[in-house]
Design an enzyme around this catalytic site. Structure first.
Site, PDB file in Angstrom:
ATOM      1  N   CYS A  71     -36.393  77.320 -33.768  1.00  0.00           N
ATOM      2  CA  CYS A  71     -37.754  77.075 -33.780  1.00  0.00           C
ATOM      3  C   CYS A  71     -38.355  75.726 -33.174  1.00  0.00           C
ATOM      4  CB  CYS A  71     -37.055  76.459 -35.978  1.00  0.00           C
ATOM      5  SG  CYS A  71     -38.207  75.341 -36.364  1.00  0.00           S
ATOM      6  N   CYS A 105     -38.545  72.084 -34.891  1.00  0.00           N
ATOM      7  CA  CYS A 105     -37.146  71.544 -34.300  1.00  0.00           C
ATOM      8  C   CYS A 105     -36.856  71.480 -32.849  1.00  0.00           C
ATOM      9  CB  CYS A 105     -35.569  72.910 -34.686  1.00  0.00           C
ATOM     10  SG  CYS A 105     -35.187  72.975 -36.601  1.00  0.00           S
TER      11      CYS A 105
END
Length: 196
Positions: free
Chosen positions: A49, A52
């Site tokens: 991600c 993230c």
């Protein structure tokens, strides 16, 4: 965003959690990582991600400050999809560190961030205006990602004190891509080593 200053989760939720080093494939007990020094843990929602990865980069950017304080830095993930890029391009390793990412197959750290509850968010989380704002910030720093892996488990950041001191500070992701407030985290780190 939720930060637990006065009442972080109990150490019992994570201290006996079995972890697997992503690079070395070495099995260990979570408590081994904070036996000799406090340690900051990023609880990664999904290594692929871009949101993230933006949090990982922000934490990696303060690694030198943490090292100077005598505080470790590690990440835990419940999956290894795209983990190699996560480590090599965004999170990195400290000097002499073989592993900086550990696989938490029992999701103990996710339950700790949720104060005993495994918190998840479905596809509706993608519609949040806060998520889109977080996405714009991630794109602005050049964080790229993919759609590989399970995105639903919400993550966060924990500061665990040395030995049996317990969890000293915690932050939980509420909207996808919420980032821990680094000034507050660094203050807690300084306090954990008696420098604040």
């Amino acid at each position: 965003m939720a930060e637990f200053g006065a009442s972080p989760p109990p150490l019992s939720l994570i201290k006996d959690a079995p972890l697997l080093g992503f690079t070395t494939k070495r099995q260990l007990k979570a408590a081994d990582l904070w036996r000799d020094q406090p340690c900051v843990f990023m609880v990664v929602r999904r290594p692929g991600c871009n949101l993230c990865r933006a949090q990982a980069k922000a934490l990696a950017d303060i690694r030198t400050q943490l090292t100077e304080l005598g505080v470790g830095l590690a990440a835990v993930s419940h999956q290894d999809n795209s983990a190699e890029d996560f480590v090599n391009l965004y999170f990195g390793k400290s000097e002499g560190q073989q592993d900086s990412l550990y696989i938490d197959q029992t999701k103990a750290f996710y339950k700790a961030v949720g104060r005993g509850t495994l918190r998840t968010k479905g596809l509706l989380g993608m519609l949040s205006s806060k998520m889109w704002s977080n996405n714009s910030e991630a794109n602005a720093i050049g964080a790229t990602g993919n759609f590989s892996g399970d995105y639903s488990h919400l993550g966060g950041v924990l500061l665990v004190g040395k030995g049996e001191e317990g969890v000293l500070w915690s932050f939980q992701e509420v909207d996808f891509g919420d980032k821990a407030p680094l000034p507050s985290l660094l203050k807690a780190c300084r306090q954990s080593v008696g420098k604040e």
